[in-house]
Write an enzyme that holds these catalytic residues in place. Structure first.
Site, PDB file in Angstrom:
ATOM      1  N   HIS A  12       0.828  -1.204   0.000  1.00 53.33           N
ATOM      2  CA  HIS A  12       0.000   0.000   0.000  1.00 53.33           C
ATOM      3  C   HIS A  12       0.867   1.261   0.000  1.00 53.33           C
ATOM      4  O   HIS A  12       2.074   1.233   0.236  1.00 53.33           O
ATOM      5  CB  HIS A  12      -0.952   0.008   1.200  1.00 53.33           C
ATOM      6  N   CYS A  43       2.641  -4.753   7.152  1.00 51.76           N
ATOM      7  CA  CYS A  43       2.359  -4.623   5.726  1.00 51.76           C
ATOM      8  C   CYS A  43       3.543  -3.988   5.000  1.00 51.76           C
ATOM      9  O   CYS A  43       4.467  -3.475   5.615  1.00 51.76           O
ATOM     10  CB  CYS A  43       1.092  -3.817   5.500  1.00 51.76           C
TER      11      CYS A  43
END
Length: 625
Positions: free
Chosen positions: A523, A542
């Site tokens: 992301h 992440c």
């Protein structure tokens, strides 16, 4: 690929969308910075995923915090114990003795395998349980020799033993597969020779199966080591392998085909061979050196010597005189700081002038022994992955802090990445990219709700409302955060929390999903400053991308301009229609597209844990164990 879109041009639309949701971007950003430093973990399956059951909980200490959800741990590796192969079912049933039987001596020349197996009655052969089972199953159904013909080891056997003897070239331990070819002893009786050959037959089959398994799947089961490793089993038909070997003369071709068949594996093998043949570094610098201006160290002259040897014309003109004058100084003189900064910048690091392990590694390199260990670890890890890595593919190498899009043998995009902190490590696994979300919601993981939000919510239950977060119950109904009695809950919170799309959203303007149980994805991030750092293990797990638009364009097969256009229209989702595997990998030695191997810091200390597991596996295979 480069970011071509004007991000500022789309911000008014994003802000308008935020205001429509009743969001307060500034306060949300402040909360985000204060709590999480930008880190996220999220279950990508659905906008309002049901609260997952915590994997592990532990007391939070004496701060009144109740419980905490903990991360996976590393286990002491336990290898499968070897078992003694039970040959009883292969032995012929006892028959009444006759005078004719007394004169009969079984001979492998007549291919009397059923008679020869009598020589296994007291044979102690140890093997892995599945291999022991496969041996009995195969020879029960196929009572014949594979490796013996005309009373001697045949060509298949010669080829197999040679391949097993070359195991070290793949980073394997030759002792694990060692089988001696029995030489014909003039003094041996026919009965003794038959017994020797049938035992050789079984030993070679057992070690060939071990070798083929290790080549295909690795010597250790990574999932036993830690919950951070997640690899599907690679089924291997052991009986089928023996059937194939019994009907082919291409034994070498078959056994070598069990290894990964990709360019990266071959490049690492070439590197291992070169390292084994090389000399140790002439100048060895303490890899843990930390030296600031004004401090002294006997390691400094070594570094300065290495710098002087590799001066180009520009650096020689700028710093040649200083190095000639201070090259033997153990004092890190202020005049030397610009030299170190220039070298750091040349090597792609932040030029801060502080000499640390990364600076030392870039100048002096790792020792020969360290490099060999990293390459052997990398070869083992590659055996956990598919033989064909696929094209196109996305490859994230955590120790290198990079993410690449590779297609048709060409690295078409390489971008800096931020991975999980040592306390929130990014898992090692592979999956398939499914979709791209534009202006995404961030579903806050239960671990963050419990560990980081809950302590404040107990005293300030309405702060999520003020910061632009939505709270929903188990039925998906939205409720005010202030209406929840947060003090009544511990690790099992029956509510979901998500952050709406905005400039302050923890995921930035887009995320790229590949559903997995670790809730990890790629992301964007509002914290762009992290990408300027050399050590980028900074998130909750992440993978943040410096060029998320470029990666989104690559996986969707479109242009960065098209991605910028999609971002103008608020929240949306687009499926990835092609098969694109993604590797969230961990390699401290890894080749670039030209085959040159780079070496990286073991940020999570996983190499040493894998070496311990390999040692345990080798110890379990030692007869004395």
């Amino acid at each position: 690929m480069k970011v071509l879109g004007n991000r500022k041009a789309v911000m008014p639309i994003a802000i308008a969308a935020t205001l429509a949701f009743g969001q307060q971007p500034a306060s949300a950003q402040g909360l985000f910075d204060m709590l999480f430093g930008g880190g996220v973990r999220h279950n990508p399956q659905g906008e309002f995923p049901p609260p997952p059951k915590p994997r592990k909980i532990r007391p939070a200490g004496e701060d009144g915090g109740g419980v905490r959800i903990s991360s996976p741990t590393y286990n002491t590796y336990r290898a499968d114990k070897l078992v003694r192969v039970d040959f009883k079912s292969l032995l012929p049933a006892p028959q009444p003795a006759t005078a004719q039987d007394a004169a009969f001596v079984p001979s492998v020349t007549s291919n009397s395998f059923r008679d020869a197996v009598a020589g296994l009655s007291d044979y102690e052969l140890f093997a892995e349980p599945d291999i022991a089972k496969a041996l009995i199953a195969y020879y029960s159904a196929n009572p014949d020799f594979i490796w013996v013909s005309d009373n001697a080891p045949n060509g298949r056997a010669q080829d197999a033993v040679r391949v097993l003897g070359e195991a070290a070239s793949y980073g394997l331990a030759p002792a694990d597969y060692s089988v001696d070819i029995p030489a014909a002893a003039p003094s041996a009786t026919p009965e003794e020779r038959t017994k020797e050959l049938v035992r050789f037959e079984m030993a070679l089959s057992a070690r060939v199966l071990r070798y083929a398994h290790d080549a295909q799947s690795g010597r250790v089961d990574p999932n036993r080591m830690t919950g951070y490793y997640d690899f599907p089993a690679k089924p291997f038909d052991l009986e089928g392998a023996l059937k194939t070997l019994a009907h082919t003369q291409e034994v070498r071709t078959y056994l070598e085909s069990r290894h990964p068949q990709n360019a990266e594996y071959q490049a690492l093998r070439v590197e291992l061979e070169a390292l084994e043949a090389s000399e140790e570094n002439e100048i060895v610098v303490d890899p843990k050196l930390l030296l600031k201006p004004g401090e002294s160290s006997p390691e400094l002259p070594k570094l300065l010597t290495l710098i002087s040897r590799n001066l180009d014309d520009e650096m020689g003109g700028n710093f040649g005189e200083v190095l000639a004058r201070l090259g033997k100084s153990e004092l890190y003189d202020p005049e030397l700081v610009p030299v170190i900064k220039a070298v750091q910048q040349r090597e792609g690091m932040k030029g801060d002038g502080v000499i640390g392990p990364r600076t030392v590694a870039s100048l002096a390199g790792a020792s020969k022994a360290d490099k060999i260990e990293k390459v052997k670890v990398a070869l083992e890890e590659l055996r956990w992955m598919p033989s064909d890595l696929g094209s196109p593919r996305v490859f994230i190498n955590q120790p290198a802090f990079t993410a690449s899009y590779i297609d048709n043998g060409e690295e078409k995009l390489k971008t800096r990445a931020v991975i999980g902190r040592t306390t929130n490590q990014t898992a090692f696994f592979y999956n398939q990219i499914k979709q791209v979300d534009f202006h995404p919601y961030w579903g806050v993981p239960q671990s963050i709700i419990v560990n980081e939000m809950l302590p404040r919510l107990r005293s300030d239950p309405g702060y999520l409302d003020r910061a632009g977060y939505e709270v929903t119950d188990s039925r998906g109904k939205r409720i005010p955060s202030s209406a929840v009695n947060w003090g009544a809950y511990g690790a099992n919170i029956p509510f979901s929390v998500r952050q709406q799309p905005s400039e302050a959203n923890a995921l930035g303007e887009l995320k790229i999903l590949f559903p997995n149980k670790h809730a990890i994805y790629m992301h964007d991030t509002p914290q762009k400053s992290f990408f300027a750092r050399d050590m980028r293990a900074l998130s909750h797990g992440c993978v943040r991308l410096q060029d998320p638009r470029g990666m989104a364009a690559a996986v969707l097969g479109t242009s960065v301009d098209d991605i910028a256009e999609k971002l103008k229209h608020g929240h949306s989702t687009e499926n990835v229609t092609r098969v694109i595997p993604v590797y969230v990998a961990y390699f401290t030695a890894w080749p670039d597209m030209s085959g040159k191997v780079g070496y990286f810091d073991d940020v999570y200390d996983r190499d040493s844990k894998l070496m311990q597991a390999l040692d345990a596996a080798e110890a379990a295979r030692t007869p004395s164990s």
